[in-house]
Design a protein around this motif. Structure first.
Motif, PDB file in Angstrom:
ATOM      1  N   UNK A 186       0.898  -1.280  -0.059  1.00 11.89           N
ATOM      2  CA  UNK A 186       0.039  -0.228  -0.005  1.00 11.89           C
ATOM      3  C   UNK A 186       0.665   1.250  -0.016  1.00 11.89           C
ATOM      4  N   UNK A 187       0.453   2.231  -0.662  1.00 14.90           N
ATOM      5  CA  UNK A 187       0.920   3.666  -0.627  1.00 14.90           C
ATOM      6  C   UNK A 187       0.377   4.371  -0.157  1.00 14.90           C
ATOM      7  N   UNK A 188       0.920   5.443   0.664  1.00 11.09           N
ATOM      8  CA  UNK A 188       0.161   6.445   1.377  1.00 11.09           C
ATOM      9  C   UNK A 188      -0.778   7.147   0.400  1.00 11.09           C
ATOM     10  N   UNK A 189      -1.892   7.237   0.858  1.00 12.61           N
ATOM     11  CA  UNK A 189      -3.080   7.848  -0.004  1.00 12.61           C
ATOM     12  C   UNK A 189      -2.613   8.982  -0.770  1.00 12.61           C
ATOM     13  N   UNK A 245       1.834   7.570 -10.526  1.00 11.98           N
ATOM     14  CA  UNK A 245       2.846   7.003 -11.461  1.00 11.98           C
ATOM     15  C   UNK A 245       4.140   6.216 -10.673  1.00 11.98           C
ATOM     16  N   UNK A 246       3.886   6.108  -9.261  1.00  9.48           N
ATOM     17  CA  UNK A 246       4.960   5.491  -8.399  1.00  9.48           C
ATOM     18  C   UNK A 246       4.582   3.903  -8.182  1.00  9.48           C
ATOM     19  N   UNK A 247       3.536   3.421  -8.774  1.00  7.59           N
ATOM     20  CA  UNK A 247       3.306   1.985  -8.366  1.00  7.59           C
ATOM     21  C   UNK A 247       4.090   1.053  -8.618  1.00  7.59           C
ATOM     22  N   UNK A 248       4.702   1.179 -10.151  1.00  4.01           N
ATOM     23  CA  UNK A 248       5.644   0.098 -10.544  1.00  4.01           C
ATOM     24  C   UNK A 248       6.765  -0.227  -9.712  1.00  4.01           C
ATOM     25  N   UNK A 249       7.361   0.862  -9.450  1.00  2.00           N
ATOM     26  CA  UNK A 249       8.882   1.117  -8.846  1.00  2.00           C
ATOM     27  C   UNK A 249       8.518   0.701  -7.425  1.00  2.00           C
ATOM     28  N   UNK A 250       7.421   1.248  -6.680  1.00  2.00           N
ATOM     29  CA  UNK A 250       7.046   0.557  -5.418  1.00  2.00           C
ATOM     30  C   UNK A 250       6.954  -0.957  -5.383  1.00  2.00           C
ATOM     31  N   UNK A 251       6.256  -1.431  -6.087  1.00  2.00           N
ATOM     32  CA  UNK A 251       6.063  -2.864  -6.401  1.00  2.00           C
ATOM     33  C   UNK A 251       7.306  -3.516  -6.357  1.00  2.00           C
ATOM     34  N   UNK A 252       8.165  -2.987  -7.318  1.00  2.00           N
ATOM     35  CA  UNK A 252       9.436  -3.923  -7.602  1.00  2.00           C
ATOM     36  C   UNK A 252      10.442  -3.694  -6.371  1.00  2.00           C
ATOM     37  N   UNK A 253      10.165  -2.687  -5.440  1.00  4.97           N
ATOM     38  CA  UNK A 253      11.265  -2.527  -4.324  1.00  4.97           C
ATOM     39  C   UNK A 253      10.695  -3.804  -3.428  1.00  4.97           C
ATOM     40  N   UNK A 254       9.361  -3.805  -3.156  1.00  6.54           N
ATOM     41  CA  UNK A 254       8.862  -4.920  -2.617  1.00  6.54           C
ATOM     42  C   UNK A 254       8.916  -6.121  -3.072  1.00  6.54           C
ATOM     43  N   UNK A 309      -8.582  -1.408 -11.473  1.00  4.38           N
ATOM     44  CA  UNK A 309      -7.590  -1.637 -12.973  1.00  4.38           C
ATOM     45  C   UNK A 309      -6.394  -0.861 -12.977  1.00  4.38           C
ATOM     46  N   UNK A 310      -6.387   0.262 -12.143  1.00  7.40           N
ATOM     47  CA  UNK A 310      -5.048   1.089 -12.091  1.00  7.40           C
ATOM     48  C   UNK A 310      -4.004  -0.103 -11.651  1.00  7.40           C
ATOM     49  N   UNK A 311      -4.161  -0.684 -10.571  1.00  4.49           N
ATOM     50  CA  UNK A 311      -3.427  -1.641 -10.003  1.00  4.49           C
ATOM     51  C   UNK A 311      -3.133  -2.735 -10.692  1.00  4.49           C
ATOM     52  N   UNK A 312      -4.231  -3.455 -11.232  1.00  3.55           N
ATOM     53  CA  UNK A 312      -3.843  -4.416 -12.303  1.00  3.55           C
ATOM     54  C   UNK A 312      -3.100  -4.202 -13.375  1.00  3.55           C
ATOM     55  N   UNK A 313      -3.123  -3.114 -13.763  1.00  4.93           N
ATOM     56  CA  UNK A 313      -2.064  -2.670 -15.005  1.00  4.93           C
ATOM     57  C   UNK A 313      -0.868  -2.753 -14.651  1.00  4.93           C
ATOM     58  N   UNK A 314      -0.659  -1.827 -13.203  1.00  5.41           N
ATOM     59  CA  UNK A 314       0.766  -2.145 -12.675  1.00  5.41           C
ATOM     60  C   UNK A 314       1.194  -3.356 -12.439  1.00  5.41           C
TER      61      UNK A 314
END
Length: 162
Positions: free
Chosen positions: A85-88, A94-103, A125-130
């Protein structure tokens, strides 16, 4: 500098106050002693940025990353479940993919080169795309036992060593 650290009480209390707008409200936390205790169960990690006063995100691994379901064999022990989860205030920027990759990289260091699995609400759908861009594929869609809403169970092959 971004760092992933074991969850502590102060950060758990801050995260427990996170609320998300609109259709993402179901991801909001309840600011309660139970929520804080859950965040301190050993499966959660705070993501901190030296430039920010509060956590910028969180990761969890294992059963804490799974949704409640009444169906059998949804989460066989063949993959590591990851929740994130990212801070709201950072969502949708646009930070989702890099945040996921760190995790994923952090999880690989904890659990080794196993496949990863995550659960995401079908409406998101935004998260599913990431997640798809990061190599995850939907293996099945199941209902959440609490809400009845459909969730995608998405899996990703093991990450190679860097």
């Amino acid at each position: 500098m971004i760092r992933v650290q074991p969850m502590d009480r102060e950060r758990a209390q801050e995260i427990a106050r996170w609320t998300y707008p609109g259709i993402y409200a179901q991801y909001s936390f309840q600011n309660s002693p139970e929520t804080i205790a859950h965040l301190l169960n050993g499966a959660y990690f705070a993501v901190v940025d030296d430039q920010q006063p509060c956590p910028v995100g969180l990761y969890c691994y294992g059963p804490s990353a799974q949704i409640p379901t009444l169906l059998p064999n949804v989460y066989p022990p063949t993959a590591v479940d990851i929740g994130l989860g990212l801070h709201p205030s950072l969502c949708g920027r646009g930070a989702g993919e890099s945040f996921l990759r760190v995790g994923l990289d952090f999880g690989r260091r904890l659990y080794g080169p196993l496949p990863f699995r995550l659960s995401v609400a079908a409406f998101n759908q935004r998260a599913i795309t990431v997640y798809s861009r990061a190599g995850f594929q939907t293996s099945r869609v199941i209902p959440n036992a609490r809400t009845g809403l459909p969730y995608h169970i998405m899996e990703r092959p093991p990450l190679a060593d860097p």
